[in-house]
Design a protein around this motif. Sequence first.
Motif, PDB file in Angstrom:
ATOM      1  N   ILE A 239       4.809  10.599  -6.193  1.00  0.00           N
ATOM      2  CA  ILE A 239       5.938  10.968  -7.060  1.00  0.00           C
ATOM      3  C   ILE A 239       5.429  11.436  -8.421  1.00  0.00           C
ATOM      4  N   GLY A 240       4.445  10.741  -8.977  1.00  0.00           N
ATOM      5  CA  GLY A 240       3.868  11.175 -10.247  1.00  0.00           C
ATOM      6  C   GLY A 240       3.305  12.580 -10.155  1.00  0.00           C
ATOM      7  N   GLY A 241       2.608  12.884  -9.053  1.00  0.00           N
ATOM      8  CA  GLY A 241       2.072  14.232  -8.879  1.00  0.00           C
ATOM      9  C   GLY A 241       3.153  15.276  -8.739  1.00  0.00           C
ATOM     10  N   LEU A 242       4.220  14.966  -8.023  1.00  0.00           N
ATOM     11  CA  LEU A 242       5.316  15.931  -7.836  1.00  0.00           C
ATOM     12  C   LEU A 242       6.072  16.187  -9.139  1.00  0.00           C
ATOM     13  N   LEU A 243       6.249  15.148  -9.951  1.00  0.00           N
ATOM     14  CA  LEU A 243       6.959  15.327 -11.225  1.00  0.00           C
ATOM     15  C   LEU A 243       6.216  16.255 -12.172  1.00  0.00           C
ATOM     16  N   LEU A 244       4.914  16.406 -11.988  1.00  0.00           N
ATOM     17  CA  LEU A 244       4.132  17.290 -12.854  1.00  0.00           C
ATOM     18  C   LEU A 244       4.357  18.761 -12.554  1.00  0.00           C
ATOM     19  N   ILE A 245       5.070  19.064 -11.490  1.00  0.00           N
ATOM     20  CA  ILE A 245       5.283  20.471 -11.126  1.00  0.00           C
ATOM     21  C   ILE A 245       6.251  21.154 -12.087  1.00  0.00           C
ATOM     22  N   PHE A 246       7.281  20.448 -12.508  1.00  0.00           N
ATOM     23  CA  PHE A 246       8.379  21.070 -13.251  1.00  0.00           C
ATOM     24  C   PHE A 246       8.318  20.691 -14.731  1.00  0.00           C
TER      25      PHE A 246
ATOM     26  N   ALA B 286       3.501  12.459 -16.113  1.00  0.00           N
ATOM     27  CA  ALA B 286       2.257  12.009 -16.749  1.00  0.00           C
ATOM     28  C   ALA B 286       2.288  10.500 -16.979  1.00  0.00           C
ATOM     29  N   LEU B 287       3.454   9.969 -17.406  1.00  0.00           N
ATOM     30  CA  LEU B 287       3.561   8.533 -17.647  1.00  0.00           C
ATOM     31  C   LEU B 287       3.454   7.749 -16.343  1.00  0.00           C
ATOM     32  N   VAL B 288       4.090   8.231 -15.275  1.00  0.00           N
ATOM     33  CA  VAL B 288       3.987   7.574 -13.967  1.00  0.00           C
ATOM     34  C   VAL B 288       2.533   7.576 -13.495  1.00  0.00           C
ATOM     35  N   CYS B 289       1.867   8.721 -13.648  1.00  0.00           N
ATOM     36  CA  CYS B 289       0.452   8.809 -13.253  1.00  0.00           C
ATOM     37  C   CYS B 289      -0.407   7.841 -14.059  1.00  0.00           C
ATOM     38  N   MET B 290      -0.128   7.729 -15.360  1.00  0.00           N
ATOM     39  CA  MET B 290      -0.915   6.826 -16.201  1.00  0.00           C
ATOM     40  C   MET B 290      -0.762   5.383 -15.745  1.00  0.00           C
ATOM     41  N   VAL B 291       0.465   4.954 -15.447  1.00  0.00           N
ATOM     42  CA  VAL B 291       0.685   3.585 -14.983  1.00  0.00           C
ATOM     43  C   VAL B 291      -0.071   3.332 -13.681  1.00  0.00           C
ATOM     44  N   ALA B 292       0.052   4.274 -12.731  1.00  0.00           N
ATOM     45  CA  ALA B 292      -0.626   4.109 -11.439  1.00  0.00           C
ATOM     46  C   ALA B 292      -2.142   4.081 -11.608  1.00  0.00           C
ATOM     47  N   LEU B 293      -2.668   4.958 -12.460  1.00  0.00           N
ATOM     48  CA  LEU B 293      -4.120   5.058 -12.609  1.00  0.00           C
ATOM     49  C   LEU B 293      -4.696   3.905 -13.421  1.00  0.00           C
ATOM     50  N   ILE B 294      -3.915   3.355 -14.341  1.00  0.00           N
ATOM     51  CA  ILE B 294      -4.376   2.158 -15.055  1.00  0.00           C
ATOM     52  C   ILE B 294      -4.533   1.007 -14.066  1.00  0.00           C
TER      53      ILE B 294
ATOM     54  N   THR C 290       0.832  -1.209   0.000  1.00  0.00           N
ATOM     55  CA  THR C 290       0.000   0.000   0.000  1.00  0.00           C
ATOM     56  C   THR C 290       0.862   1.252   0.000  1.00  0.00           C
ATOM     57  N   VAL C 291       1.901   1.277   0.830  1.00  0.00           N
ATOM     58  CA  VAL C 291       2.781   2.446   0.914  1.00  0.00           C
ATOM     59  C   VAL C 291       3.524   2.663  -0.409  1.00  0.00           C
ATOM     60  N   ILE C 292       4.004   1.586  -1.018  1.00  0.00           N
ATOM     61  CA  ILE C 292       4.714   1.714  -2.295  1.00  0.00           C
ATOM     62  C   ILE C 292       3.775   2.247  -3.376  1.00  0.00           C
ATOM     63  N   ALA C 293       2.551   1.717  -3.440  1.00  0.00           N
ATOM     64  CA  ALA C 293       1.583   2.194  -4.432  1.00  0.00           C
ATOM     65  C   ALA C 293       1.292   3.671  -4.237  1.00  0.00           C
ATOM     66  N   GLY C 294       1.135   4.108  -2.983  1.00  0.00           N
ATOM     67  CA  GLY C 294       0.888   5.518  -2.711  1.00  0.00           C
ATOM     68  C   GLY C 294       2.087   6.388  -3.040  1.00  0.00           C
TER      69      GLY C 294
END
Length: 293
Positions: free
Chosen positions: A80-87, A95-103, A71-75
């Motif tokens: 991390i995906g959200g933080l990478l979208l800042i810069f 976006a790719l990290v978020c897509m993998v997690a959300l799929i 659970t902690v690793i998934a979160g």
Amino acid sequence: MNRTGLVSAAEVAHSVVRVGLSLAMIGFGMVKVIPTQFIVFTLPGEMVVSLGESSPSGMLWKFMATSTPYTVIAGTVEVIGGLLLIFRRTVLLGALVCMVALIQVSTFNIAYHVPVLAPPLIMLGMALVVSMPWWSRLIDMLFRNRDSAALPRPRGDRRIRLAGIIAHTVTAVLVIVFMGANGIRTYHNYTERLSSLDGVWAVDEFRGDGLRWVRVAIDDRPASRRLVLIRENGELTEQGLTVAEAVLHVGEWTLRYTQQSDARLHLTGDFDGTSVDTTLRRIPLHTESRDFR
């Protein structure tokens, strides 16, 4: 509106979607980094519900609650995906990290009939929109064996872009702090045992007028105070609980208890309109066991 105006409007819309997805992913992940999203299924009263009686979505929640590291690793991946979208330089990676997690989340929700389907699917659509400016470059690199050209530098005032990055970063930090503080408090309320009665108990001896008791679960924690009883016919009864000195107030009934050791409990009194005299044995939980069972 001329072409320049359309491009500017598209850039603003893209930034709005990116910031919204970033903050949503951070909040989405923090309830797993501090594992509270599934924590209700770690309560003794939930553990007495058999697998055959669990719904598919309940099975998924129990699966996630069983392994805190997973659970902690998934979160963490979601945060991390959200933080990478800042810069700007890491937007595509984010976006790719978020897509993998959300799929993964969407697949679980659909496969296990979780009633909340829309939010992760909407967020997946947002991740696709955020990655859209790189689609042609990704196709060139992955399928056409061509070099990928860099994106043109963004137009507009650099100071405005820097102010946006700072505001985005500060908001992300505030979300992490707020969700973290709330998560720590929730985790404490669900995991702190207020007495040694808290746990799952098997009935060794039963004397009473009604149906024999088989299992008793006692939640004595800040977030949950209840007694869950399973009788020999499979009937499950749940009542609110107040623990006093040598006395349990269970709904409108009163039971006296003695506990000779942490593993043995004796209850006498009236419950559900009948007299009860029962001896119980604590059932050790196997959530930390490596045995395959």
